[in-house]
Design an enzyme around this catalytic site. Sequence first.
Site, PDB file in Angstrom:
ATOM      1  N   THR A 102       0.997  -1.206   0.158  1.00 35.33           N
ATOM      2  CA  THR A 102       0.107  -0.011   0.017  1.00 35.33           C
ATOM      3  C   THR A 102       0.837   1.099  -0.028  1.00 35.33           C
ATOM      4  O   THR A 102       0.469   2.399  -0.306  1.00 35.33           O
ATOM      5  CB  THR A 102      -0.621   0.122   1.166  1.00 35.33           C
ATOM      6  OG1 THR A 102      -0.153   0.047   2.304  1.00 35.33           O
ATOM      7  CG2 THR A 102      -1.825  -1.066   1.099  1.00 35.33           C
ATOM      8  N   ASP A 103       2.024   1.144   0.671  1.00 34.66           N
ATOM      9  CA  ASP A 103       2.825   2.378   0.755  1.00 34.66           C
ATOM     10  C   ASP A 103       3.464   2.950  -0.712  1.00 34.66           C
ATOM     11  O   ASP A 103       3.109   3.772  -1.258  1.00 34.66           O
ATOM     12  CB  ASP A 103       4.110   2.068   1.651  1.00 34.66           C
ATOM     13  CG  ASP A 103       4.442   3.380   2.329  1.00 34.66           C
ATOM     14  OD1 ASP A 103       3.959   4.425   2.318  1.00 34.66           O
ATOM     15  OD2 ASP A 103       5.736   3.390   2.896  1.00 34.66           O
TER      16      ASP A 103
END
Length: 637
Positions: A385-386
């Site tokens: 997700t980062d």
Amino acid sequence: MTAERVAEESRADVQVQECLDAAVAYLRSLQHEDGWWKGDLATNVTMDAEDLMLRHFLGVATARTDAETARWIRSQQRDDGTWATFPGGPGDLSTTVESWVALRMAGEDPEAPHLTKAAEFVRSAGGVEKARVFTRIWLALFGLWPWDACPGLPPELIFLPRWAPLNVYNWACWARQTIVPLTIVSAHRPVRPVGFTIDELLSGRAASAHAPLWSLEGAFQRLDVVLNAYTRWGPRGPLKAVRRLAMRRATEWIVARQEADGGWGGIQPPWVYSLIALQLMGYPIDHPVMAAGLRGLEGFTVHEETADGPVRWLEACQSPVWDTGLAVAALLDAGVPGDDQTVLKATDWLLAEQIDAPGDWQVRRPELVSGGWAFEFANDSYPDTDDTAEIVLALRRVEHPEPERLRSALDNAVAWTTGMQSADGGWAAFDADNTDTTALKLPFCDFGAVIDPPSADVTAHVVEMLAAEGKVDTDECRRGVRWLLAAQEDDGSWFGRWGTNHVYGTGAVVPALIAVGMRTDDPVIRRAVRWVEEHQNPDGGWGEDLRSYVDPSWIGRGDSTPSQTAWALLTLLAAESRSEAVQRGLAYLVDTQRPDGGWDEHRYTGTGFPGDFYIGYHLYRLVFPIWALGRYLRSTR
């Protein structure tokens, strides 16, 4: 403001612009012809010691690889005879043990001064008896440590249902990919003898006492005794068939997750243990799976010429997708047009890297459609997700000749990332709701983070992305903001999971909160700003030592670095662009810039496992200062 002050700031702004222009030119020069950027990713010499030991175990070591690796390991030894896990850090017991053993395997004399000095440190620090589990497993592979003194990991673990504690999906993705092959290794208990002992590294001290029986940790310690006995004597009767099936299932699990580059998870630990496990299961070195794995490791190897001769060292991971996303954002923050050819080339490369394949994250989000990005060249099973949030933040500003194609990719990425929100409102890097702490009590788990709970830095990046996408009023964004507010430390900062440390966490969260509409005079923001200003160094920069993860006295303290100075400036620029602290921080970046437009950074500022494993991202020292310089100049126009 006086005329003199206006003129002084105007001159400073000219210097900042010149500094930024030089940095942008240098960043452009580093772009690969295919469109990506990748800085070297430095860690510590356990990567190189284990690579040497792996090659000896598999029977593929050569005199050349031994010599070049040994030369590198020796070059990283400190004056006190130890090896550390990061530049400027204290000597580390396990790292020193593994380095000593690797150098002995390479044929070095144990009476040589550098090895006797290392052995003295090991004994004084408690000996191999106090080394971490991974180190002792490596020693056991060569008969240098008893398998009975290593935690047992039964391959039957692969059969645990997904609702059961300690099932493989309750471990973080990097941990589960390490645990599964280690269950095979633990069951086989192989020994490939070497022609020396480690008597010099033993302290003779008794092992630590067990924790109380009524504690979970104590119960697991006693269960480990049973598991070791079970493994030592082997399963009997019908259990033999169960063991064989477990070994086969674990092997299939490993092979199914090999990536296109031959690796596993894009990182060293599961890679090397998978190769060992597969060889133990009968895969010859020339088997396509094994051959691809070994070729892939060569792609992670950095070769350098030194005054003492050629050296080779291993990157624990590679970060081209992450680096490219950050580089595109840096160029756009610097004022480079959204249709610039450098930007478009990078965008097309990133679009081709977007993942549409299934992955382990679907265990908890089975209905969610893939659409994220991974960190590495090849890690399609584990997008995060980062990376995805930062790439969306960058690419949404690109003026692409195929806007519908770009918008479709971004919509898929936003939907996937949003769907990866954990139940508590935060976001973790690779999995949702990977928060069961049971595994932390196992005797095996004395090194590294083995679960993947939400963190402030990742949550902030996702919240900032949602704000940029016009989703401030969604339930997901509001819950993310509440998570961030609850995570603020008493001193006003935020903990940094993937960057060092509170400087990084705060530099991520404050811009995100401002992006969702929080006023700059809100007490939450003022406390964060005050914390940053109070931790500015006399030279105008900011730094935070990696020891801050284990020693609170180091929080916010350390030698100034370009990347950490930039993170602090990102906090301040989101709240106040013309403060004295900002001007001093900008001056630090201007004054320390190299003639080629880059910066030197002698400290690590990246985090793999807080307290255990740290990273020097070679591109951080360039892209983040560009972010800060560009945002400053944009705020003054």
